[in-house]
Design a protein around this motif. Structure first.
Motif, PDB file in Angstrom:
ATOM      1  N   VAL A   1       0.929  -1.292  -0.028  1.00 19.78           N
ATOM      2  CA  VAL A   1       0.102  -0.018   0.135  1.00 19.78           C
ATOM      3  C   VAL A   1       0.868   1.250   0.150  1.00 19.78           C
ATOM      4  O   VAL A   1       0.661   2.086  -0.808  1.00 19.78           O
ATOM      5  CB  VAL A   1      -1.100   0.066   1.242  1.00 19.78           C
ATOM      6  CG1 VAL A   1      -1.705   1.436   1.394  1.00 19.78           C
ATOM      7  CG2 VAL A   1      -2.177  -0.843   0.877  1.00 19.78           C
ATOM      8  N   PRO A   2       1.864   1.541   0.804  1.00 19.53           N
ATOM      9  CA  PRO A   2       2.827   2.641   0.711  1.00 19.53           C
ATOM     10  C   PRO A   2       3.718   2.691  -0.513  1.00 19.53           C
ATOM     11  O   PRO A   2       3.762   3.929  -0.943  1.00 19.53           O
ATOM     12  CB  PRO A   2       3.453   2.530   2.217  1.00 19.53           C
ATOM     13  CG  PRO A   2       3.480   1.102   2.590  1.00 19.53           C
ATOM     14  CD  PRO A   2       2.195   0.738   2.183  1.00 19.53           C
TER      15      PRO A   2
ATOM     16  N   SER B   1       3.874   6.066  -5.529  1.00 17.53           N
ATOM     17  CA  SER B   1       4.178   5.789  -6.911  1.00 17.53           C
ATOM     18  C   SER B   1       4.803   6.739  -7.655  1.00 17.53           C
ATOM     19  O   SER B   1       5.126   6.507  -8.785  1.00 17.53           O
ATOM     20  CB  SER B   1       2.885   5.101  -7.483  1.00 17.53           C
ATOM     21  OG  SER B   1       1.967   6.052  -7.738  1.00 17.53           O
TER      22      SER B   1
ATOM     23  N   TYR C   1       8.863   4.047  -5.327  1.00 12.15           N
ATOM     24  CA  TYR C   1       8.187   3.038  -6.409  1.00 12.15           C
ATOM     25  C   TYR C   1       9.177   2.353  -7.384  1.00 12.15           C
ATOM     26  O   TYR C   1       9.072   0.978  -7.178  1.00 12.15           O
ATOM     27  CB  TYR C   1       7.079   3.835  -6.983  1.00 12.15           C
ATOM     28  CG  TYR C   1       6.212   2.878  -7.950  1.00 12.15           C
ATOM     29  CD1 TYR C   1       5.098   2.061  -7.421  1.00 12.15           C
ATOM     30  CD2 TYR C   1       6.324   3.002  -9.480  1.00 12.15           C
ATOM     31  CE1 TYR C   1       4.268   1.358  -8.196  1.00 12.15           C
ATOM     32  CE2 TYR C   1       5.422   2.040 -10.282  1.00 12.15           C
ATOM     33  CZ  TYR C   1       4.481   1.383  -9.705  1.00 12.15           C
ATOM     34  OH  TYR C   1       3.752   0.578 -10.326  1.00 12.15           O
TER      35      TYR C   1
ATOM     36  N   ASN D   1      -1.775   6.568 -13.653  1.00 12.85           N
ATOM     37  CA  ASN D   1      -1.881   6.831 -12.426  1.00 12.85           C
ATOM     38  C   ASN D   1      -3.240   6.088 -11.897  1.00 12.85           C
ATOM     39  O   ASN D   1      -3.452   5.776 -10.719  1.00 12.85           O
ATOM     40  CB  ASN D   1      -1.719   8.236 -11.976  1.00 12.85           C
ATOM     41  CG  ASN D   1      -2.821   9.240 -12.845  1.00 12.85           C
ATOM     42  OD1 ASN D   1      -3.181   8.676 -13.923  1.00 12.85           O
ATOM     43  ND2 ASN D   1      -3.436   9.771 -12.024  1.00 12.85           N
TER      44      ASN D   1
ATOM     45  N   TYR E   1       1.160   4.163  -2.988  1.00 12.90           N
ATOM     46  CA  TYR E   1       0.890   5.586  -2.599  1.00 12.90           C
ATOM     47  C   TYR E   1       1.985   6.556  -2.798  1.00 12.90           C
ATOM     48  O   TYR E   1       1.509   7.511  -3.249  1.00 12.90           O
ATOM     49  CB  TYR E   1       0.346   5.490  -1.134  1.00 12.90           C
ATOM     50  CG  TYR E   1       0.216   7.028  -0.399  1.00 12.90           C
ATOM     51  CD1 TYR E   1      -1.230   7.399  -0.681  1.00 12.90           C
ATOM     52  CD2 TYR E   1       1.252   7.790   0.147  1.00 12.90           C
ATOM     53  CE1 TYR E   1      -1.426   8.719  -0.297  1.00 12.90           C
ATOM     54  CE2 TYR E   1       0.893   9.021   0.459  1.00 12.90           C
ATOM     55  CZ  TYR E   1      -0.572   9.476   0.501  1.00 12.90           C
ATOM     56  OH  TYR E   1      -0.936  10.731   0.708  1.00 12.90           O
TER      57      TYR E   1
END
Length: 277
Positions: A16-17, A22, A27, A136, A20
């Motif tokens: 998840v992070p 990205s 990323y 995105n 987030y």
């Protein structure tokens, strides 16, 4: 099963992070790290990880490509970079084989090249996807497609499985499980489109999302079977042990490595393929 579920929950919490952030170097760095581990697992499985003339360039490619495409976003030069990397690595492996005078076999060259490039391009595609138009919004479909297909193929197989799919490669997979995973993947893609419509006021083309879900489910299962085929040929149960209950990076991300390039290609068809704009 309990260990597998706990590990899956931890993986999701870590993912998840990463998703987030990205739009930051976090990323590509995460995928570069996983690509390095995956490359090590593959070369260890095929028995050449200690051959540094083969393994070190593989590590450089797998770790470097996701970072390179993040920091170097010029499309023309990016295409050149990817094609040049592929060609140079192939010629390098053949050169090593020639200089070793028959002590490095042709099948070693082929398996090393295909495995390294498959892993490198699979994780790199996750970065490329993010920077496509509407990427995105759509890059999350990689994980939806892979994990929904895998999860519901498993449960549908357990509940309804009667006919084996490809027993020589994966004895537990069934035709019924494959169909169930595919149907749920298509449904998940359509639901994803509905969420985008409600939350972000976009206008998805649901027919195209359904087609993409169908293709993603098929390719997801092919990616799983590719990983199983390599393991069976080399007599190993898991690629690694970094994820308890799941195995290694290649055990957990086998479907994602196949889906990510597919969705990158589909996104390359243009935003009007996905949305009414």
């Amino acid at each position: 099963m309990r260990v597998r579920v706990i590990t899956g929950a931890v993986l999701l919490a870590l993912l998840v992070p990463v998703l987030y952030f990205s739009d930051t170097p976090v990323y590509p760095a995460a995928w570069a790290l996983l690509a390095l581990v995956g490359c090590f697992e593959f070369l260890k499985t095929t028995g050449v990880v200690r051959d540094f003339a083969v393994s070190i360039p593989g590590f450089v490619l797998c770790g470097g490509m996701p970072l390179a495409v993040y920091f170097w976003r010029d499309e023309e030069w990016l295409l050149f970079l990817l094609l040049a990397s592929l060609l140079v690595y192939l010629l390098y492996l053949f050169t090593v084989a020639v200089l070793r005078r028959m002590r490095m076999h042709f099948d070693t060259v082929c398996s090393s090249f295909v495995g390294v490039m498959y892993i490198a391009f699979g994780f790199t595609a996750l970065v490329l996807l993010r920077w496509e138009p509407y990427g995105n919004y759509l890059f999350g479909l990689v994980f939806v497609g892979a994990w929904i297909t895998d999860t519901f193929a498993y449960f549908c197989g357990r509940l309804f499985g009667r006919h084996k799919l490809i027993v020589e490669i994966s004895p537990k997979k069934t035709v019924e499980g494959s169909i169930g995973g595919t149907l749920f993947c298509v449904g998940a893609f359509l639901l994803y489109g509905l969420i985008l419509q409600v939350a972000f006021d976009l206008s998805p083309r649901y027919v195209m999302l359904g087609v993409a879900g169908l293709l993603a489910a098929f390719i997801s299962q092919i990616g799983d079977l590719i990983a199983s085929l390599i393991k069976r040929e080399h007599g190993v149960k898991d690629y690694g042990f970094i994820f308890p209950g799941h195995g290694g990076v290649l055990d957990r991300f086998d479907s994602i490595l196949a889906i990510a390039p597919l969705l990158w290609i589909l996104l390359g068809l243009g935003e009007t393929w996905w949305f009414t704009v």
